[in-house]
Scaffold this motif. Structure first.
Motif, PDB file in Angstrom:
ATOM      1  N   GLY A  57       0.829  -1.235   0.004  1.00  0.00           N
ATOM      2  CA  GLY A  57       0.129  -0.131  -0.003  1.00  0.00           C
ATOM      3  C   GLY A  57       0.640   1.219   0.170  1.00  0.00           C
ATOM      4  N   GLY A  58       0.191   2.245   0.072  1.00  0.00           N
ATOM      5  CA  GLY A  58       0.743   3.614  -0.192  1.00  0.00           C
ATOM      6  C   GLY A  58       1.081   4.115  -1.448  1.00  0.00           C
ATOM      7  N   PHE A  59       1.559   5.027  -1.464  1.00  0.00           N
ATOM      8  CA  PHE A  59       1.549   5.686  -3.010  1.00  0.00           C
ATOM      9  C   PHE A  59       2.491   4.904  -4.201  1.00  0.00           C
ATOM     10  N   THR A  60       3.406   4.114  -3.432  1.00  0.00           N
ATOM     11  CA  THR A  60       4.278   3.122  -4.339  1.00  0.00           C
ATOM     12  C   THR A  60       3.695   1.770  -4.382  1.00  0.00           C
ATOM     13  N   GLY A  61       2.872   1.418  -3.388  1.00  0.00           N
ATOM     14  CA  GLY A  61       2.090  -0.096  -3.370  1.00  0.00           C
ATOM     15  C   GLY A  61       3.188  -0.677  -2.647  1.00  0.00           C
ATOM     16  N   ARG A  62       4.391  -0.296  -2.378  1.00  0.00           N
ATOM     17  CA  ARG A  62       5.126  -1.249  -1.726  1.00  0.00           C
ATOM     18  C   ARG A  62       5.485  -1.361  -0.208  1.00  0.00           C
ATOM     19  N   GLY A  63       4.465  -0.492   0.670  1.00  0.00           N
ATOM     20  CA  GLY A  63       4.334  -0.213   2.085  1.00  0.00           C
ATOM     21  C   GLY A  63       5.593   0.369   2.406  1.00  0.00           C
ATOM     22  N   ASP A  64       5.938   0.226   3.626  1.00  0.00           N
ATOM     23  CA  ASP A  64       6.981   1.005   4.390  1.00  0.00           C
ATOM     24  C   ASP A  64       8.550   0.364   4.234  1.00  0.00           C
ATOM     25  N   GLY A  65       8.446  -0.746   3.399  1.00  0.00           N
ATOM     26  CA  GLY A  65       9.807  -1.350   3.193  1.00  0.00           C
ATOM     27  C   GLY A  65      10.279  -2.105   4.460  1.00  0.00           C
ATOM     28  N   LYS A  66       9.612  -2.277   5.526  1.00  0.00           N
ATOM     29  CA  LYS A  66      10.229  -2.819   6.807  1.00  0.00           C
ATOM     30  C   LYS A  66      10.062  -4.433   6.748  1.00  0.00           C
ATOM     31  N   CYS A  67       9.064  -4.860   5.747  1.00  0.00           N
ATOM     32  CA  CYS A  67       8.696  -6.254   5.762  1.00  0.00           C
ATOM     33  C   CYS A  67       8.651  -6.643   4.221  1.00  0.00           C
ATOM     34  N   ALA A  68       9.529  -6.186   3.493  1.00  0.00           N
ATOM     35  CA  ALA A  68       9.452  -6.456   1.944  1.00  0.00           C
ATOM     36  C   ALA A  68       9.439  -7.724   1.635  1.00  0.00           C
ATOM     37  N   ASP A  69       9.739  -8.659   2.278  1.00  0.00           N
ATOM     38  CA  ASP A  69       9.776 -10.106   2.063  1.00  0.00           C
ATOM     39  C   ASP A  69       8.289 -11.023   2.561  1.00  0.00           C
ATOM     40  N   PHE A  70       7.432  -9.986   3.025  1.00  0.00           N
ATOM     41  CA  PHE A  70       5.913 -10.603   3.652  1.00  0.00           C
ATOM     42  C   PHE A  70       5.556 -11.540   2.684  1.00  0.00           C
ATOM     43  N   SER A  71       5.265 -10.898   1.484  1.00  0.00           N
ATOM     44  CA  SER A  71       4.268 -11.527   0.357  1.00  0.00           C
ATOM     45  C   SER A  71       5.098 -12.725   0.084  1.00  0.00           C
ATOM     46  N   LYS A  72       6.286 -12.635  -0.022  1.00  0.00           N
ATOM     47  CA  LYS A  72       7.073 -13.915  -0.599  1.00  0.00           C
ATOM     48  C   LYS A  72       7.143 -15.359   0.522  1.00  0.00           C
ATOM     49  N   ASN A  73       7.211 -14.665   1.653  1.00  0.00           N
ATOM     50  CA  ASN A  73       7.411 -15.724   2.544  1.00  0.00           C
ATOM     51  C   ASN A  73       6.497 -16.000   3.666  1.00  0.00           C
ATOM     52  N   ARG A  74       5.238 -15.402   3.497  1.00  0.00           N
ATOM     53  CA  ARG A  74       4.222 -15.874   4.298  1.00  0.00           C
ATOM     54  C   ARG A  74       3.477 -17.081   3.891  1.00  0.00           C
ATOM     55  N   THR A  75       3.015 -17.911   4.917  1.00  0.00           N
ATOM     56  CA  THR A  75       2.219 -19.253   4.715  1.00  0.00           C
ATOM     57  C   THR A  75       1.181 -19.377   5.524  1.00  0.00           C
ATOM     58  N   GLU A  76       0.393 -20.311   5.254  1.00  0.00           N
ATOM     59  CA  GLU A  76      -0.988 -20.606   6.036  1.00  0.00           C
ATOM     60  C   GLU A  76      -1.972 -19.652   6.152  1.00  0.00           C
ATOM     61  N   GLU A  77      -2.275 -18.922   5.070  1.00  0.00           N
ATOM     62  CA  GLU A  77      -3.330 -17.872   5.132  1.00  0.00           C
ATOM     63  C   GLU A  77      -4.698 -18.403   5.578  1.00  0.00           C
ATOM     64  N   LYS A  78      -5.132 -17.809   6.572  1.00  0.00           N
ATOM     65  CA  LYS A  78      -6.631 -18.037   7.052  1.00  0.00           C
ATOM     66  C   LYS A  78      -7.198 -16.626   7.232  1.00  0.00           C
ATOM     67  N   LEU A  79      -8.302 -16.623   6.741  1.00  0.00           N
ATOM     68  CA  LEU A  79      -9.220 -15.458   6.976  1.00  0.00           C
ATOM     69  C   LEU A  79      -9.723 -15.569   8.489  1.00  0.00           C
ATOM     70  N   VAL A  80      -9.529 -14.529   9.083  1.00  0.00           N
ATOM     71  CA  VAL A  80      -9.719 -14.395  10.696  1.00  0.00           C
ATOM     72  C   VAL A  80     -11.342 -13.676  10.563  1.00  0.00           C
ATOM     73  N   TRP A  81     -11.311 -12.659   9.886  1.00  0.00           N
ATOM     74  CA  TRP A  81     -12.438 -11.446   9.965  1.00  0.00           C
ATOM     75  C   TRP A  81     -12.711 -10.744   8.696  1.00  0.00           C
ATOM     76  N   GLN A  82     -13.952 -10.719   8.424  1.00  0.00           N
ATOM     77  CA  GLN A  82     -14.258  -9.505   7.299  1.00  0.00           C
ATOM     78  C   GLN A  82     -15.353  -8.762   7.567  1.00  0.00           C
ATOM     79  N   ASP A  83     -15.456  -7.551   7.371  1.00  0.00           N
ATOM     80  CA  ASP A  83     -16.359  -6.691   7.930  1.00  0.00           C
ATOM     81  C   ASP A  83     -17.696  -7.212   7.187  1.00  0.00           C
ATOM     82  N   PRO A  84     -18.961  -7.668   8.003  1.00  0.00           N
ATOM     83  CA  PRO A  84     -19.970  -8.126   7.416  1.00  0.00           C
ATOM     84  C   PRO A  84     -21.197  -7.131   6.887  1.00  0.00           C
ATOM     85  N   ARG A  85     -20.891  -6.064   7.204  1.00  0.00           N
ATOM     86  CA  ARG A  85     -21.831  -5.008   6.810  1.00  0.00           C
ATOM     87  C   ARG A  85     -21.684  -4.619   5.331  1.00  0.00           C
TER      88      ARG A  85
END
Length: 85
Positions: A57-85
């Motif tokens: 996110g942000g103007f560049t779409g790359r966030g704040d750069g503090k965890c640039a490897d998140f999308s590459k190294n994350r595993t076990e995605e689970k939806l915890v909550w979504q706004d039901p309204r």
């Protein structure tokens, strides 16, 4: 995360609706909170609620750069909550 979810429910409905996902990242459970819209950071939280970084996110779409490897190294995605309204 329960406090953050309650905060979202108390706010005006976001468009698109907010989602919260859990992942495994660097050996720990983390929580990823989407942003309501354009050019806003997403937020990655530790299990204790501490903000770790803004992976995208942000103007560049790359966030704040503090965890640039998140999308590459994350595993076990689970939806915890979504706004039901």
């Amino acid at each position: 995360m329960e406090d953050r979810i309650q905060q979202h429910l108390n706010d005006k409905k976001a468009n698109p609706p907010i989602h919260v996902y859990s992942y495994q990242f660097n050996g720990a459970t983390v929580y990823y909170e989407t942003s309501p819209c354009c050019d806003q950071y997403t937020t990655l939280y530790a299990a204790d609620g501490k903000v770790l970084c803004h992976p995208d996110g942000g103007f560049t779409g790359r966030g704040d750069g503090k965890c640039a490897d998140f999308s590459k190294n994350r595993t076990e995605e689970k939806l915890v909550w979504q706004d039901p309204r």
